[in-house]
Design a protein around this motif. Structure first.
Motif, PDB file in Angstrom:
ATOM      1  N   GLY A  34       0.775  -1.225   0.000  1.00  7.61           N
ATOM      2  CA  GLY A  34       0.000   0.000   0.000  1.00  7.61           C
ATOM      3  C   GLY A  34       0.812   1.283   0.000  1.00  7.61           C
ATOM      4  O   GLY A  34       0.252   2.361  -0.126  1.00  7.61           O
ATOM      5  N   GLU A  35       2.128   1.192   0.133  1.00 10.66           N
ATOM      6  CA  GLU A  35       2.994   2.377   0.162  1.00 10.66           C
ATOM      7  C   GLU A  35       3.641   2.586  -1.207  1.00 10.66           C
ATOM      8  O   GLU A  35       3.908   1.629  -1.928  1.00 10.66           O
ATOM      9  N   LEU A  36       3.927   3.843  -1.540  1.00 10.75           N
ATOM     10  CA  LEU A  36       4.581   4.193  -2.794  1.00 10.75           C
ATOM     11  C   LEU A  36       6.044   4.535  -2.552  1.00 10.75           C
ATOM     12  O   LEU A  36       6.373   5.204  -1.563  1.00 10.75           O
ATOM     13  N   TYR A  37       6.906   4.079  -3.468  1.00 13.22           N
ATOM     14  CA  TYR A  37       8.350   4.319  -3.383  1.00 13.22           C
ATOM     15  C   TYR A  37       8.870   4.608  -4.781  1.00 13.22           C
ATOM     16  O   TYR A  37       8.306   4.137  -5.770  1.00 13.22           O
ATOM     17  N   ALA A  38       9.975   5.342  -4.856  1.00  7.33           N
ATOM     18  CA  ALA A  38      10.607   5.592  -6.150  1.00  7.33           C
ATOM     19  C   ALA A  38      12.117   5.455  -6.013  1.00  7.33           C
ATOM     20  O   ALA A  38      12.723   6.006  -5.087  1.00  7.33           O
ATOM     21  N   LEU A  39      12.707   4.696  -6.921  1.00  2.89           N
ATOM     22  CA  LEU A  39      14.152   4.457  -6.956  1.00  2.89           C
ATOM     23  C   LEU A  39      14.657   4.707  -8.376  1.00  2.89           C
ATOM     24  O   LEU A  39      13.895   4.624  -9.338  1.00  2.89           O
ATOM     25  N   ALA A  40      15.956   4.955  -8.495  1.00  2.00           N
ATOM     26  CA  ALA A  40      16.574   4.990  -9.818  1.00  2.00           C
ATOM     27  C   ALA A  40      16.255   3.667 -10.507  1.00  2.00           C
ATOM     28  O   ALA A  40      16.319   2.601  -9.889  1.00  2.00           O
ATOM     29  N   ASP A  41      15.892   3.721 -11.770  1.00  2.87           N
ATOM     30  CA  ASP A  41      15.441   2.507 -12.458  1.00  2.87           C
ATOM     31  C   ASP A  41      16.581   1.561 -12.811  1.00  2.87           C
ATOM     32  O   ASP A  41      16.379   0.365 -12.909  1.00  2.87           O
ATOM     33  N   ARG A  42      17.779   2.061 -12.963  1.00  4.23           N
ATOM     34  CA  ARG A  42      18.896   1.211 -13.376  1.00  4.23           C
ATOM     35  C   ARG A  42      19.586   0.593 -12.150  1.00  4.23           C
ATOM     36  O   ARG A  42      20.021   1.289 -11.245  1.00  4.23           O
ATOM     37  N   CYS A  43      19.723  -0.717 -12.153  1.00  5.12           N
ATOM     38  CA  CYS A  43      20.411  -1.425 -11.070  1.00  5.12           C
ATOM     39  C   CYS A  43      21.837  -0.898 -10.940  1.00  5.12           C
ATOM     40  O   CYS A  43      22.501  -0.649 -11.954  1.00  5.12           O
ATOM     41  N   SER A  44      22.300  -0.746  -9.711  1.00  9.72           N
ATOM     42  CA  SER A  44      23.662  -0.240  -9.499  1.00  9.72           C
ATOM     43  C   SER A  44      24.726  -1.278  -9.850  1.00  9.72           C
ATOM     44  O   SER A  44      25.901  -0.952  -9.978  1.00  9.72           O
ATOM     45  N   HIS A  45      24.327  -2.525 -10.053  1.00  9.95           N
ATOM     46  CA  HIS A  45      25.282  -3.578 -10.380  1.00  9.95           C
ATOM     47  C   HIS A  45      25.424  -3.789 -11.882  1.00  9.95           C
ATOM     48  O   HIS A  45      26.487  -4.134 -12.375  1.00  9.95           O
ATOM     49  N   GLY A  46      24.336  -3.604 -12.616  1.00  9.27           N
ATOM     50  CA  GLY A  46      24.381  -3.878 -14.050  1.00  9.27           C
ATOM     51  C   GLY A  46      23.274  -3.157 -14.772  1.00  9.27           C
ATOM     52  O   GLY A  46      22.494  -2.422 -14.179  1.00  9.27           O
ATOM     53  N   ASN A  47      23.188  -3.370 -16.059  1.00 10.07           N
ATOM     54  CA  ASN A  47      22.226  -2.663 -16.891  1.00 10.07           C
ATOM     55  C   ASN A  47      20.882  -3.386 -16.875  1.00 10.07           C
ATOM     56  O   ASN A  47      20.494  -4.017 -17.855  1.00 10.07           O
ATOM     57  N   ALA A  48      20.172  -3.277 -15.753  1.00 14.26           N
ATOM     58  CA  ALA A  48      18.862  -3.903 -15.616  1.00 14.26           C
ATOM     59  C   ALA A  48      17.857  -2.867 -15.147  1.00 14.26           C
ATOM     60  O   ALA A  48      18.186  -1.999 -14.345  1.00 14.26           O
ATOM     61  N   SER A  49      16.639  -2.970 -15.636  1.00 14.36           N
ATOM     62  CA  SER A  49      15.564  -2.067 -15.222  1.00 14.36           C
ATOM     63  C   SER A  49      14.927  -2.605 -13.942  1.00 14.36           C
ATOM     64  O   SER A  49      14.350  -3.695 -13.934  1.00 14.36           O
ATOM     65  N   MET A  50      15.012  -1.807 -12.879  1.00 15.55           N
ATOM     66  CA  MET A  50      14.431  -2.233 -11.604  1.00 15.55           C
ATOM     67  C   MET A  50      12.909  -2.295 -11.660  1.00 15.55           C
ATOM     68  O   MET A  50      12.293  -3.035 -10.903  1.00 15.55           O
ATOM     69  N   SER A  51      12.298  -1.557 -12.580  1.00 12.60           N
ATOM     70  CA  SER A  51      10.841  -1.624 -12.715  1.00 12.60           C
ATOM     71  C   SER A  51      10.399  -2.995 -13.219  1.00 12.60           C
ATOM     72  O   SER A  51       9.234  -3.355 -13.091  1.00 12.60           O
ATOM     73  N   GLU A  52      11.333  -3.763 -13.769  1.00 13.25           N
ATOM     74  CA  GLU A  52      11.042  -5.122 -14.210  1.00 13.25           C
ATOM     75  C   GLU A  52      11.415  -6.156 -13.155  1.00 13.25           C
ATOM     76  O   GLU A  52      11.325  -7.351 -13.381  1.00 13.25           O
ATOM     77  N   GLY A  53      11.847  -5.675 -11.978  1.00 15.38           N
ATOM     78  CA  GLY A  53      12.259  -6.558 -10.892  1.00 15.38           C
ATOM     79  C   GLY A  53      11.072  -7.154 -10.153  1.00 15.38           C
ATOM     80  O   GLY A  53       9.913  -6.943 -10.517  1.00 15.38           O
TER      81      GLY A  53
END
Length: 107
Positions: A34-53
């Protein structure tokens, strides 16, 4: 700061994420318990979209490529292979719409 419209509140179900393009970088907006959060979309380890996590019930998101986990509230990297935190951004719910506040693009 620049306020960006993400989507209607009803368009982001619990346990899901959506990617929006900011002036400088993409941002992943999550709803967890129920809570909203926002993070940088690119993983800090590699070229992955966190929105697809994978959004977990414990307030974390798992990178879809390397299984690194991050805290949705703080962006902290919680396990290897990631060691660097993701940037976090303020999220607002106004008149049934979700917004994220991001820094202005560098001139």
């Amino acid at each position: 700061m620049t306020r960006i419209l993400v989507c209607a509140d009803s368009a982001l179900p619990d346990g899901e994420a959506i990617k929006v393009e900011g002036p400088g970088e993409a941002v992943a907006v999550f709803r967890s318990n129920g809570e909203l959060y926002a993070l940088a979309d690119r993983c800090s380890h590699g070229n992955a979209s966190m929105s697809e996590g994978y959004v977990e019930d414990n307030g974390t998101v798992e990178c879809p490529l390397h299984a690194a986990r991050f805290c949705l509230k703080t962006g902290t990297a919680l396990c290897q292979p990631a060691t660097e935190a993701l940037k976090t951004f303020p999220v607002a719910l106004l008149d049934g719409q979700i917004y994220v506040d991001v820094p202005e693009a560098a001139a």
